[in-house]
Scaffold this active site. Structure first.
Site, PDB file in Angstrom:
ATOM      1  N   ASP A  13       0.934  -1.212  -0.036  1.00 24.62           N
ATOM      2  CA  ASP A  13      -0.008   0.024  -0.005  1.00 24.62           C
ATOM      3  C   ASP A  13       0.806   1.231  -0.030  1.00 24.62           C
ATOM      4  O   ASP A  13       0.447   2.315   0.631  1.00 24.62           O
ATOM      5  CB  ASP A  13      -0.919   0.128   1.301  1.00 24.62           C
ATOM      6  N   GLY A  15       1.456   2.791  -2.614  1.00 28.74           N
ATOM      7  CA  GLY A  15       1.273   3.743  -3.711  1.00 28.74           C
ATOM      8  C   GLY A  15       1.865   3.259  -5.023  1.00 28.74           C
ATOM      9  O   GLY A  15       2.122   4.158  -5.970  1.00 28.74           O
ATOM     10  N   LYS A  16       2.171   2.146  -5.122  1.00 24.31           N
ATOM     11  CA  LYS A  16       2.786   1.662  -6.216  1.00 24.31           C
ATOM     12  C   LYS A  16       2.035   1.863  -7.692  1.00 24.31           C
ATOM     13  O   LYS A  16       2.707   2.087  -8.557  1.00 24.31           O
ATOM     14  CB  LYS A  16       3.227   0.271  -6.271  1.00 24.31           C
ATOM     15  N   ASN A  38      -4.915 -10.603  -3.827  1.00 22.30           N
ATOM     16  CA  ASN A  38      -4.672 -10.051  -2.548  1.00 22.30           C
ATOM     17  C   ASN A  38      -4.326  -8.596  -2.628  1.00 22.30           C
ATOM     18  O   ASN A  38      -4.490  -7.867  -2.035  1.00 22.30           O
ATOM     19  CB  ASN A  38      -3.585 -10.835  -1.567  1.00 22.30           C
ATOM     20  N   ALA A  39      -3.644  -8.273  -3.725  1.00 15.83           N
ATOM     21  CA  ALA A  39      -3.352  -7.220  -3.915  1.00 15.83           C
ATOM     22  C   ALA A  39      -4.214  -5.808  -4.477  1.00 15.83           C
ATOM     23  O   ALA A  39      -5.196  -6.489  -5.095  1.00 15.83           O
ATOM     24  CB  ALA A  39      -1.815  -7.065  -4.983  1.00 15.83           C
ATOM     25  N   GLY A  40      -4.025  -4.829  -4.191  1.00 18.32           N
ATOM     26  CA  GLY A  40      -4.965  -3.940  -4.927  1.00 18.32           C
ATOM     27  C   GLY A  40      -4.158  -2.625  -5.187  1.00 18.32           C
ATOM     28  O   GLY A  40      -3.536  -1.894  -4.204  1.00 18.32           O
ATOM     29  N   HIS A  41      -3.907  -2.382  -6.518  1.00 18.95           N
ATOM     30  CA  HIS A  41      -3.229  -1.361  -6.887  1.00 18.95           C
ATOM     31  C   HIS A  41      -4.046  -0.233  -7.389  1.00 18.95           C
ATOM     32  O   HIS A  41      -4.916  -0.423  -8.440  1.00 18.95           O
ATOM     33  CB  HIS A  41      -2.133  -1.586  -7.960  1.00 18.95           C
ATOM     34  N   THR A 125      -6.090 -11.983   3.399  1.00 18.35           N
ATOM     35  CA  THR A 125      -7.113 -11.188   2.561  1.00 18.35           C
ATOM     36  C   THR A 125      -8.277 -12.389   2.353  1.00 18.35           C
ATOM     37  O   THR A 125      -9.280 -12.123   1.719  1.00 18.35           O
ATOM     38  CB  THR A 125      -6.645 -10.649   1.393  1.00 18.35           C
ATOM     39  N   GLN A 220       2.755  -6.053  -2.904  1.00 17.87           N
ATOM     40  CA  GLN A 220       2.805  -5.974  -1.482  1.00 17.87           C
ATOM     41  C   GLN A 220       4.158  -5.005  -1.274  1.00 17.87           C
ATOM     42  O   GLN A 220       4.476  -4.539  -1.847  1.00 17.87           O
ATOM     43  CB  GLN A 220       2.921  -7.275  -0.908  1.00 17.87           C
ATOM     44  N   LEU A 326       3.322  12.658   0.292  1.00 11.61           N
ATOM     45  CA  LEU A 326       3.784  13.767   0.915  1.00 11.61           C
ATOM     46  C   LEU A 326       2.697  14.752   1.395  1.00 11.61           C
ATOM     47  O   LEU A 326       2.965  15.487   2.259  1.00 11.61           O
ATOM     48  CB  LEU A 326       5.021  14.184   0.317  1.00 11.61           C
ATOM     49  N   ASP A 327       1.997  15.138   0.446  1.00 11.66           N
ATOM     50  CA  ASP A 327       1.193  16.125   0.520  1.00 11.66           C
ATOM     51  C   ASP A 327       0.189  16.134   1.921  1.00 11.66           C
ATOM     52  O   ASP A 327      -0.096  17.020   2.464  1.00 11.66           O
ATOM     53  CB  ASP A 327       0.318  16.483  -0.663  1.00 11.66           C
TER      54      ASP A 327
HETATM   55  P1  IMP Z   1      -2.578 -13.002   1.994  1.00 13.97           P
HETATM   56  O1  IMP Z   1      -1.635 -12.534   1.060  1.00 13.97           O
HETATM   57  O2  IMP Z   1      -4.121 -12.855   1.754  1.00 13.97           O
HETATM   58  O3  IMP Z   1      -2.346 -14.388   2.361  1.00 13.97           O
HETATM   59  O4  IMP Z   1      -2.182 -12.254   3.347  1.00 13.97           O
HETATM   60  C1  IMP Z   1      -1.306 -12.231   4.290  1.00 13.97           C
HETATM   61  C2  IMP Z   1      -1.004 -11.066   4.860  1.00 13.97           C
HETATM   62  O5  IMP Z   1      -0.300 -10.148   3.900  1.00 13.97           O
HETATM   63  C3  IMP Z   1      -2.045 -10.249   5.776  1.00 13.97           C
HETATM   64  O6  IMP Z   1      -1.594  -9.614   6.558  1.00 13.97           O
HETATM   65  C4  IMP Z   1      -2.616  -9.104   4.429  1.00 13.97           C
HETATM   66  O7  IMP Z   1      -3.238  -8.157   4.939  1.00 13.97           O
HETATM   67  C5  IMP Z   1      -1.220  -8.872   3.781  1.00 13.97           C
HETATM   68  N1  IMP Z   1      -1.309  -8.426   2.474  1.00 13.97           N
HETATM   69  C6  IMP Z   1      -1.473  -9.078   1.234  1.00 13.97           C
HETATM   70  N2  IMP Z   1      -1.491  -8.506   0.085  1.00 13.97           N
HETATM   71  C7  IMP Z   1      -1.467  -7.010   0.423  1.00 13.97           C
HETATM   72  C8  IMP Z   1      -1.487  -5.779  -0.018  1.00 13.97           C
HETATM   73  O8  IMP Z   1      -1.643  -5.907  -1.469  1.00 13.97           O
HETATM   74  N3  IMP Z   1      -1.390  -4.800   0.762  1.00 13.97           N
HETATM   75  C9  IMP Z   1      -1.183  -4.699   1.893  1.00 13.97           C
HETATM   76  N4  IMP Z   1      -1.265  -6.035   2.677  1.00 13.97           N
HETATM   77  C10 IMP Z   1      -1.457  -7.138   2.408  1.00 13.97           C
HETATM   78 MG    MG Z   2      -2.606  -1.996  -1.869  1.00 18.79          MG
END
Ligand code: IMP
Ligand code: MG
Length: 432
Positions: A13, A15-16, A38-41, A125, A220, A326-327
């Protein structure tokens, strides 16, 4: 042959998405190399928030080729949604035929295990990431290419006893698995993905040989890396630059850009030594919309962790840093963690040599307050336009890490980024 790797240096998170989107303007291809949905960009495009979870954020750039590498674990439903984003943006997508599929069974196992862990839950997640990677390690992964025909689907579900083992895991966790036939029917829904399959490793190598600019986008961040992160609260894939090499077998990086948020955040469970809980952190949470883009969970907020950042930069071979958000620091004193003391001796930690959960539990952060600035900086497009104190803050990050800052994010919009030495610095070949 510029191959630029972009990775998170904190706990994800950072901000990639926004940075990749910006760098992608000068690239021919952007590659996602690890993790899954699991990622959310997230990034803002013309005032609209777009979240990309599996395809590289580069697919929001017209003309770019977005590749999903063999080490990614794919939720086919998410892929189909993101192919639409790519189509609307005018980019192309190639999915590695060997990338893993996250089956509904994997999500059920993830959920059942988290439940069983009770107070020791990892805060995953629940996207089935861990179990899908276990099957990759066990050499019985269900691959995108296995979606081709009903026969290949059936064969893959039986490989290494995949279906039976996983269905039993789900049952043991007190949940109901889909039947074998239901799962076959589920897999048959994704035929439209087949035309996007190919060999991403060969494509990347060919593009590099041709002199194209290829960006490898990490998911991540350093602290969540399966090997170097804070185990067991970490993810199941490699979120450091080596993660790209591991699955692509290509090692010729020309630069490694590390992304760091101007303050610290962490979502899910796991240690966060520089946690701050006061009016300032609440303001950061609100202004920075610090909620998980996938799970909606509130992210904890804390001071920037300079010793951790130094460690991540050193170990990750970071050649350039981009500081985001930074803002948001405008208007107050800024908490900064600039050192750690060992709990048992009170001695100062000179340099971290490993950063496990146990190491972080054995030290106390030293958090001091630094003078901030009061002027909004969202309009600044040149480094020198920023207030002196903002520049001093950035200088502190540079001296603590020994890495030059090449860019600074000053607002949510994709253009709200100050490129200091222009992108050419990172896009050029290393000297020598
Ligand atoms: P998993 O990847 O869903 O197995 O989660 C394992 C850990 O990684 C947890 O603490 C999640 O909150 C964290 N995590 C996984 N993907 C992200 C991401 O893209 N941003 C922030 N935390 C993440
Ligand atoms: Mg994210």
């Amino acid at each position: 042959m510029p191959l630029i790797v972009i990775v998170g240096t904190q706990w994800g998170d950072e901000g990639k998405g926004k940075v990749v989107h910006s760098v992608a303007q000068k690239a021919q291809a952007v590659v996602r190399f690890g993790g899954g949905a699991n990622a959310g960009h997230s990034l803002e495009l013309n005032g609209k928030r777009i979240v990309v979870r599996l395809c590289p954020s580069g697919i929001t750039t017209p003309g770019v080729l977005g590749l999903v590498g063999p080490g990614v674990v794919c939720d086919p439903e998410v892929l189909i949604a993101e192919l639409k984003i790519a189509k609307a943006a005018g980019s192309r997508v190639l999915l590695d035929r060997d990338a893993s599929v996250v089956l509904p069974l994997h999500k059920l196992v993830d959920a059942a295990r988290e439940k069983a862990r009770g107070s020791q839950a990892l805060g995953t997640t629940k996207n089935g990431i861990g179990p899908a990677y276990e099957d990759l390690k066990a050499r019985r992964e269900f691959r995108l290419r296995d979606l081709a025909t009903e026969a290949s689907i059936r064969k893959a579900l039986k490989r290494g006893n995949l279906y039976i083992d996983r269905a039993q895991d789900v049952l043991r966790g007190g949940l109901l698995p889909p039947s074998f036939e239901e799962l076959v029917a589920w897999c048959l829904q994704f035929k439209e993905l087949l035309e996007y399959l190919g060999d991403s490793r060969a494509v990347v190598e060919e593009m590099l040989d041709r002199g194209d600019v290829v960006v490898a986008e990490g998911a991540q961040g350093f602290g969540l890396d399966e090997d170097n992160g804070t185990r067991p609260c970490c993810t199941s894939s490699s979120s450091v630059p080596a993660g790209f090499s591991k699955s692509f077998g290509i090692y010729r990086f020309s630069s490694v850009i590390g992304i760091a948020k101007a303050y610290g955040t962490r979502v899910g469970e796991g240690i966060m030594p520089t946690l701050v809980d006061n009016e300032w952190s609440q303001r950061m949470q609100d202004l920075g919309q610090e909620r998980g883009s996938v799970t909606g969970r509130v992210r904890r907020v804390g001071a920037i962790d300079l010793p951790y950042l130094e460690f991540a930069c050193r170990r990750g071979g970071i050649t350039h840093l981009v500081i985001t958000k930074l803002d948001l620091l405008t208007g107050d004193k800024i908490p900064v963690c600039d050192g750690y003391l060992y709990k048992n001796t009170g001695m100062r930690v000179e340099k971290f040599t490993t950063l496990t959960t146990e190491v972080l539990e054995s030290v106390d952060p030293q958090i001091t307050e630094m003078d901030g600035w009061s002027e909004p900086i969202g309009h600044c497009r040149r480094y020198e336009e920023m207030p002196q104190q903002a520049q001093a803050y950035l200088r502190l990050i540079e001296t603590s890490t020994g890495v030059p800052i090449m860019g600074v994010g000053v607002g949510p919009d994709r253009d709200a980024i100050i490129w200091r030495d222009s992108l050419s610095l990172a896009l050029s070949k290393p000297e020598g």
